[in-house]
Design an enzyme around this catalytic site. Sequence first.
Site, PDB file in Angstrom:
ATOM      1  CB  SER A 204      -1.299   0.288   1.500  1.00  0.00           C
ATOM      2  OG  SER A 204      -1.940   0.944   1.471  1.00  0.00           O
ATOM      3  CB  THR A 205       1.405   4.092   2.526  1.00  0.00           C
ATOM      4  OG1 THR A 205       0.103   4.103   2.485  1.00  0.00           O
ATOM      5  CG2 THR A 205       2.449   4.945   2.502  1.00  0.00           C
ATOM      6  CG  HIS A 231      -3.833  -0.762  -1.071  1.00  0.00           C
ATOM      7  ND1 HIS A 231      -4.284  -0.935   0.708  1.00  0.00           N
ATOM      8  CD2 HIS A 231      -4.977  -2.058  -1.059  1.00  0.00           C
ATOM      9  CE1 HIS A 231      -4.537  -2.142   1.620  1.00  0.00           C
ATOM     10  NE2 HIS A 231      -4.855  -2.656   0.418  1.00  0.00           N
ATOM     11  CG  MET A 322      -1.356   3.552   7.002  1.00  0.00           C
ATOM     12  SD  MET A 322      -2.533   5.491   6.984  1.00  0.00           S
ATOM     13  CE  MET A 322      -0.951   5.981   6.922  1.00  0.00           C
ATOM     14  CG  ASP A 325      -5.568  -5.653   2.040  1.00  0.00           C
ATOM     15  OD1 ASP A 325      -6.440  -6.701   2.782  1.00  0.00           O
ATOM     16  OD2 ASP A 325      -5.218  -5.272   1.454  1.00  0.00           O
TER      17      ASP A 325
END
Length: 380
Positions: A204-205, A231, A322, A325
């Site tokens: 993600s991030t 993401h 972050m 998941d």
Amino acid sequence: MPYKVLIVDDSSFFQHRLKEIISESPELEVVGIAANGQEAIEKAQKLLPDVISMDYEMPYLDGVSAVRAIMAERPVPIVMFSSLTYEGAKITLQALEAGAVDFIPKNFAEVSSSSSALKRKLHETLITFASKANLQPVRSTDELAAEAGLRSQRAKQKTSELRERMAEKSAARAASAPPSAPVKTIFPRQNLKGKVKLVVIGTSTGGPVALSDIVTNLPVDFPAPILIVQHMPENFTRAFAERLDRLCALKIKEAETGDRLIAGQVLIAPGGKQMILDRGGQRIKIIDGDDRVNYKPCVDITFASLANSFNGKVLAIILTGMGADGCDGTRLLKSKGASVWSQDEQTSVVYGMPQAVANAKLSDDVLPLPQFSVRLQSDL
């Protein structure tokens, strides 16, 4: 003491609304507003903010150029506000490679209505990065692209030489690495040669830059298909796939229903959708998914769909991001015999997703980012 925020946006409406929204958090204080990129550079030097929110399209000096200049002078976390268009996605990806740490979709309706979802996302993102504030200067996007392009060309022409160079580079890096950053082996190192039929990566991030670091270093004859769940909103994954495809020896595309799993090809889950395997276990299926699921695409959903088809023949990798998941999906894959690597805290932009997997004792290895491409070549 609250974290200091600098807002950069050429719209007086967005300036006013963002200041109102940000100021609702007692942990954040807006210390300045800049209307263009040049003003952002000057105020960043004068006000010394802990974090900056920045628009990408502004007069005099655009957001990408401003990010590059600020990161070269005094690195500070910069969160981009991006339109959800394809063109906006391409510019945002350039900003991330220039040094921005994350992006938030610039939705006029959400800002106007001061939606609770936007408030929560904005506050969480700004506070997370303001609390880190330990960034280092980065190279320009042109330098990164030139280097990646050179790597890609060499990988296509001289795959064996690339492997030798990467092995030597890995040994030199390991020899010079400080004692505080060793590779942490949680379980005895596995012999994966010839056993892994699929590599799947969730992130993600911080993921776009981390993924670029990994896949641009892989050779054209990489022995397994790679699935990526990053993401990202709709449009962003297509722009991201196209950008990586230009830089890499591997074939990279946004996944579509019916795509086959082919060694040396990378399929990226489309933003706003879910990516799973069909019942035969050899073709991709893209579905809308349940609106109750927080992430689209979702790492857990893709990982879970692989468990029955591939059992222990999967290598699952969890990179910076972050939240948590991927942890549940990793647990399911692990129960079927899959191998799991996760990124270490030191090289993660946000140590959320990989930390969840490591804390659950699901990681076979916890690796610094530069080690992933080396290990993928040496171990598979």
